[in-house]
Write a protein that holds these residues in place. Structure first.
Motif, PDB file in Angstrom:
ATOM      1  N   TYR A   4      12.538 -48.706   3.887  1.00 57.76           N
ATOM      2  CA  TYR A   4      13.057 -48.614   2.525  1.00 57.76           C
ATOM      3  C   TYR A   4      11.937 -48.548   1.494  1.00 57.76           C
ATOM      4  N   SER A  51      11.161 -49.136  -3.558  1.00 58.28           N
ATOM      5  CA  SER A  51      12.505 -48.577  -3.439  1.00 58.28           C
ATOM      6  C   SER A  51      13.524 -49.654  -3.764  1.00 58.28           C
ATOM      7  N   GLU A  63      16.239 -52.322  -3.531  1.00 56.88           N
ATOM      8  CA  GLU A  63      16.443 -53.252  -2.424  1.00 56.88           C
ATOM      9  C   GLU A  63      17.932 -53.490  -2.184  1.00 56.88           C
TER      10      GLU A  63
END
Length: 281
Positions: A217, A234, A236
């Motif tokens: 991610y 990014s 979460e």
């Protein structure tokens, strides 16, 4: 504090920009950031060295030199590395700058100034950084249910404290301890001694999976990392427990509860992760 996924994605973003480059000059703008040796010695020892690899051990980063020396770094609370062109605007709280042979600058930025560098010379034993005291990596074959049960089954401390103990397993912090225990259906306040073999198996299996998910991610290119000054990760949205107190559990809808364990906030679902001795909600 950056945890294993943040440190690993930082390594992946920075390594291609620095490996194979020679250190032309090192500027230390905040002396205390260099824990060992003295800043002047640190800089002179690295002059002319070529970076051959960048590694990670738990939450530590390492830079291997062709001289055999190793630079060890712990980011602590707010430390970060940026690989930037020399004419890129310098961030506030930039404390160390490595000028490389291709014009790139490797910059260490740290708003709180808690991070530290150490220089381990070739053949020297590391008895100063704390890295030698780390437990196994979560991705290491030795990180098994058997290892966890044997080392922790007689401990009365909460299982979350066990996961946060870097001598038990390296790299897990508050965020991912909550996520691992949520996925395993184990209350973070459960004494380690009360866990059964199936619980240890769940922790051993889910820990690398969840950490790898975090890495995926947060993965970004060196350019994305630089343009975001290392701060923009990014979204979460994959987090199921951490920071979700009062929100409905993604599994059962029960409101996530918050407690404090070892001075740290912990979030869990009282239905999916029932508190020992308390009926499920």
């Amino acid at each position: 504090m950056p945890e294993l996924p943040e440190v690993e994605t930082l390594r992946q973003a920075i390594e291609p920009c620095i490996v194979g480059r020679k250190i032309v000059d090192t500027a230390v703008l905040k002396q205390k950031i260099i824990a060992r040796p003295q800043a002047e010695t640190f800089c002179s020892a690295l002059a002319g060295c070529t970076i051959t690899a960048m590694g990670r051990r738990g939450k530590f980063l390492t830079l291997q030199m062709d001289s055999g020396d190793t630079v060890i770094l712990h980011l602590r609370m707010t430390g970060n590395l940026l690989a930037a062109p020399a004419d890129w605007p310098q961030e506030k709280h930039t404390h160390v700058v490595f000028s490389l042979s291709d014009g790139t600058q490797l910059r260490y930025v740290d708003s709180r100034g808690f991070g530290r560098f150490w220089l381990q010379t070739a053949g020297e034993q590391d008895d100063f950084s704390g890295m030698a005291k780390l437990g196994p990596e979560p991705f290491d074959p030795t990180f098994t249910a058997g290892y966890l049960q044997k080392s922790q089954q007689n401990r009365r401390r909460p299982i979350k404290e066990c996961l946060l103990d870097q001598s038990v397993v390296a790299g897990i912090g508050n965020i991912y301890a909550d996520e691992i225990l949520f996925a395993a259906g184990i209350c973070p306040t459960s004494p380690a001694s009360t866990l059964r073999l199936k619980d240890w198996r769940a922790i051993a299996a889910l820990t690398p999976q969840i950490l790898q998910q975090g890495i995926s991610y947060k993965r970004r290119t060196a350019r994305q990392h630089l343009e975001g000054t290392g701060k923009k990760y990014s979204e979460e949205a994959f987090l199921q427990a951490y920071g979700r107190a009062g929100q409905p559990c993604t599994r059962c809808g029960t409101p996530i509860e918050r407690t404090v364990i070892g001075g740290r906030s912990s979030c869990y679902c009282p239905h999916c992760q029932p508190v020992p001795g308390r009926p499920k909600k």
